[in-house]
Design a protein around this motif. Structure first.
Motif, PDB file in Angstrom:
ATOM      1  N   ARG A  62       0.915  -1.183   0.154  1.00 46.09           N
ATOM      2  CA  ARG A  62       0.024   0.077   0.096  1.00 46.09           C
ATOM      3  C   ARG A  62       0.761   1.309  -0.068  1.00 46.09           C
ATOM      4  O   ARG A  62       0.413   2.066  -0.511  1.00 46.09           O
ATOM      5  CB  ARG A  62      -0.785   0.033   1.163  1.00 46.09           C
ATOM      6  CG  ARG A  62      -1.895  -0.818   1.014  1.00 46.09           C
ATOM      7  CD  ARG A  62      -3.361  -0.474   1.488  1.00 46.09           C
ATOM      8  NE  ARG A  62      -4.302  -0.776   0.840  1.00 46.09           N
ATOM      9  CZ  ARG A  62      -5.899  -0.186   0.872  1.00 46.09           C
ATOM     10  NH1 ARG A  62      -5.924   0.779   1.897  1.00 46.09           N
ATOM     11  NH2 ARG A  62      -6.773  -0.658   0.092  1.00 46.09           N
ATOM     12  N   PHE A 228      -5.676  -3.422  -3.145  1.00 41.74           N
ATOM     13  CA  PHE A 228      -4.570  -2.905  -2.791  1.00 41.74           C
ATOM     14  C   PHE A 228      -4.616  -1.485  -3.137  1.00 41.74           C
ATOM     15  O   PHE A 228      -4.100  -0.645  -2.518  1.00 41.74           O
ATOM     16  CB  PHE A 228      -3.178  -3.538  -3.371  1.00 41.74           C
ATOM     17  CG  PHE A 228      -2.765  -4.641  -2.758  1.00 41.74           C
ATOM     18  CD1 PHE A 228      -2.243  -4.486  -1.379  1.00 41.74           C
ATOM     19  CD2 PHE A 228      -2.623  -5.812  -3.078  1.00 41.74           C
ATOM     20  CE1 PHE A 228      -1.792  -5.475  -0.745  1.00 41.74           C
ATOM     21  CE2 PHE A 228      -2.008  -6.895  -2.629  1.00 41.74           C
ATOM     22  CZ  PHE A 228      -1.564  -6.728  -1.024  1.00 41.74           C
ATOM     23  N   TYR A 230      -5.072   2.554  -4.119  1.00 39.02           N
ATOM     24  CA  TYR A 230      -6.001   3.531  -3.550  1.00 39.02           C
ATOM     25  C   TYR A 230      -6.748   4.053  -4.922  1.00 39.02           C
ATOM     26  O   TYR A 230      -7.696   4.864  -4.748  1.00 39.02           O
ATOM     27  CB  TYR A 230      -5.527   4.691  -2.846  1.00 39.02           C
ATOM     28  CG  TYR A 230      -4.636   4.139  -1.630  1.00 39.02           C
ATOM     29  CD1 TYR A 230      -5.661   4.263  -0.446  1.00 39.02           C
ATOM     30  CD2 TYR A 230      -3.441   3.897  -1.364  1.00 39.02           C
ATOM     31  CE1 TYR A 230      -5.068   3.765   0.790  1.00 39.02           C
ATOM     32  CE2 TYR A 230      -2.937   3.611  -0.175  1.00 39.02           C
ATOM     33  CZ  TYR A 230      -3.767   3.497   1.023  1.00 39.02           C
ATOM     34  OH  TYR A 230      -3.333   3.256   2.151  1.00 39.02           O
ATOM     35  N   GLN A 442      -2.211   0.240   7.021  1.00 40.28           N
ATOM     36  CA  GLN A 442      -2.364   0.225   5.622  1.00 40.28           C
ATOM     37  C   GLN A 442      -3.450   1.058   5.164  1.00 40.28           C
ATOM     38  O   GLN A 442      -3.462   1.333   3.987  1.00 40.28           O
ATOM     39  CB  GLN A 442      -2.634  -1.288   5.338  1.00 40.28           C
ATOM     40  CG  GLN A 442      -4.053  -2.116   6.091  1.00 40.28           C
ATOM     41  CD  GLN A 442      -5.296  -1.564   5.372  1.00 40.28           C
ATOM     42  OE1 GLN A 442      -5.472  -1.434   4.134  1.00 40.28           O
ATOM     43  NE2 GLN A 442      -6.338  -1.598   6.247  1.00 40.28           N
TER      44      GLN A 442
END
Length: 625
Positions: A62, A228, A230, A442
């Motif tokens: 991340r 994972f 964004y 995370q």
């Protein structure tokens, strides 16, 4: 006419997980970049298990994504299963993990890299580096071609003088089916670098059609899988493949022991140290003789392949012993091998020879990333790769170096551990290594790292804008809880159902939500909360972020205060020319370590093994503090 007439800004040697992230970062920052690999067909090969993430490793992925790297995006695009591990614990421990389609993963990485304008590719073995003894000048290939560069990043993985072991057989190789690389180690040693040998291993790959999965425990993915990255490039999985779990037995252990006299590890043919936290099956039954069984995980290698990875059965025993023992595992009675397990020894260079930028101390413009630094794992390698790529680009552009601190990222912990403490066994990241793990979750990696990456020119404007919107809406949602009141008639039915003490007067939602028994699902029973979420178009990430800030604000604030104390020591820099020999009161061990590692700050000095708090006090006195 030469194949390569122009000088590159950055050359990356090796196209594994470190090399891919390094090349992508440097090229995306505007540098002319060349990625050299022994096989363009095996870019970002998953040499070991077909999975990305896991405990602490998921946090690293991340962070790579938040910095503008690609490991998270490629993992999302090629995932066949998603799990968020440690959900029964606090959010600092939540760790995302995916099972990947091995072939798709490599193909997707190559397709991604080929879309980057400043990135060139070349397939050949690099047999040496070119320097004037102090500054890097380029590389030399096995065909004798010299390619000039301002900076070079070595990400050679397990290929440097790689030696594969299966029982009493041994042969050169960087991994199954690929040759070893020769020449680079020898060049580096001539320049004064210290080298060592490490070992890693892999289990057999087998045909899933030969297994009886009905005898095993099914391990499905999450009911509501996440992802994972964004970014909105991909959507969460709508279908998933299950893994399966079975166990070894005393019979299996006895069969394995019949091959111990031919084991390269026990016979002494392997002299190097393997990963402590991922031991071979023979090492496990030898070290944990009191245990009569060990877990075995059957992990599919993709959507459309019969190949499976036998996680937990890493071995370098003779192939017939591997086969006979595995056939005694429940569900494996009729197993068919696709290839045997093996161990591999390779050269590495103790990372105390590096700066925090991953540039070497001996040769200006030369960077090391990945297993060459003594680490193990795709995620640790990719993290080093992106940091080396960023710093090589910044050096070419004559800009300030990019260094992540221990309180800013797991990547910062990883690199600081490596260059400050070194490692004599393959280094693997754990949450326990991070003293500020409540800050390094995370879920907030984009808040921590995207602004920093955007400032150096890697994270895009779109990525920064998305992060700022998420941060703004999450903070506003927290303020909503602080400002909105709840009457006892509204709150008490929920509190009573959860066994929490009842309200006697009107109170703020924030205080109600802060109670340990109350969860987000309880707060969603309030109509005001549901209306706010709908009106302000909050997504799941924003809601989760607000929940964490409310529930864990006390812990987070305390850790921030501790981190601020660390920062004060980080600000006290030690001059590069500082003469430790002039300080008579320093212990001999401390003096030796300080002279060899040359810490940049007092904080880094305090983390060196063998340097005591008394030594730090003496240093502070001599520096006028």
């Amino acid at each position: 006419m030469s194949l390569f007439e122009n000088q590159y800004d950055v050359i990356v040697v090796g196209a594994g997980h470190a090399g891919c992230e390094a090349a992508a970062a440097a090229a995306n920052m505007g540098c002319s970049t060349l990625l050299v690999t022994m096989s363009l067909q095996n870019i970002a090969q998953m040499s070991c298990n077909p999975a990305v993430g896991g405990i602490a490793k998921g946090q690293i992925v991340r962070e790579i994504d938040a910095l503008g790297g690609y490991t998270g995006i490629v993992s999302d695009k090629t995932a066949i299963q998603f799990k968020m591990l440690n959900m029964s614990k606090g959010p600092a421990m939540w760790s995302p993990r995916v099972q990947s389609d091995r072939m798709m993963f490599s193909a997707e990485w190559r397709a991604t890299l080929e879309q980057i304008p400043n990135l060139d590719f070349y397939q050949e073995m690099v047999s040496g580096i070119i320097s004037d003894g102090k500054t890097i000048q380029g590389i030399r290939t096995s065909l004798g071609i010299e390619i000039k560069a301002k900076t070079v990043i070595l990400t050679n993985g397990t290929f440097l003088n790689g030696l594969i072991h299966i029982g009493e057989k041994q042969f050169g190789g960087g991994r199954a089916g690929e040759g070893a690389a020769f020449g680079i180690t020898e060049d580096l040693i001539k320049l004064g670098f210290e080298s060592g040998r490490m070992k890693t291993g892999t289990p057999p790959r087998v045909d899933i059609r030969s297994l009886d999965l009905s005898k095993m425990e099914e391990q499905p993915g999450d009911v509501n899988p996440q992802k994972f990255s964004y970014l909105d490039i991909t959507k969460p999985l709508t279908k998933q493949k299950s893994c399966f779990m079975t166990y070894t037995s005393p019979e299996v252990h006895d069969l394995l022991r019949t091959g111990f006299d031919r084991s390269p590890m026990f016979a002494g043919r392997i002299k190097s140290i393997g990963p402590r936290y991922c031991p071979s099956i023979e090492d496990k039954i030898n070290r944990f003789a009191d245990k009569d069984r060990h877990q075995i995980f059957v992990e599919p290698e993709g959507w459309n392949t019969v190949e499976v990875y036998v996680n937990g059965f890493s071995t370098s025993l003779p192939e017939e012993v591997q086969f006979k023992a595995l056939r005694s595992v429940v569900g494996f009675e009729n197993v068919k091998f696709l290839r045997a397990g093996y161990a591999i020894e390779y050269d590495y260079f103790p990372p105390t020879q590096l700066k925090h930028t991953l540039e070497t101390k001996l040769v200006d413009g030369l960077y090391f990333a990945g297993q060459i630094n003594g680490t193990t794992g795709y995620e640790e390698a990719a993290a080093q790769g992106i940091v080396a790529g960023i710093n090589a680009a910044l050096k070419v552009q004559e800009r300030e170096e990019f260094i992540l601190k221990r309180n800013e990222a797991y990547i910062g912990v990883l690199i600081d551990d490596l260059i400050t403490k070194g490692t004599e066994e393959p280094y693997r990241m754990f949450t326990s290594r991070a003293e500020y793990r409540t800050l390094l979750r995370q879920d907030n990696a984009d808040f921590r790292l995207t602004p920093m990456s955007h400032a150096v020119g890697l994270a895009t404007d779109a990525r920064l804008k998305r992060m700022e919107e998420k941060l703004s809406k999450s903070e506003a949602f927290v303020e909503f809880f602080k400002e909105t009141s709840v009457k006892p008639t509204e709150g008490n039915p929920i509190l009573e159902a959860k066994g929490s003490s009842l309200m006697t007067q009107t109170d703020r939602m924030y205080k109600v939500f802060s109670r340990p028994q109350i969860e987000l699902e309880d707060m969603l029973k309030f109509e005001k909360v549901r209306e706010y979420i709908q009106e302000h178009d909050l997504d799941e990430e924003m809601i989760q972020q607000a929940e964490i800030q409310v529930k864990y604000s006390g812990y987070i604030e305390k850790e921030k205060q501790n981190a601020d104390k660390l920062t004060r020591l980080e600000d006290i820099r030690i001059p590069e020319s500082f003469n430790y020999d002039n300080i008579k009161s320093l212990s001999f061990e401390s003096k030796d370590k300080l002279k060899r590692i040359r810490p940049v700050t007092i904080s880094q000095a305090s983390r060196i093994s063998g340097v005591s708090p008394a030594d730090i006090s003496i240093l502070l006195v001599h520096m006028g503090r």
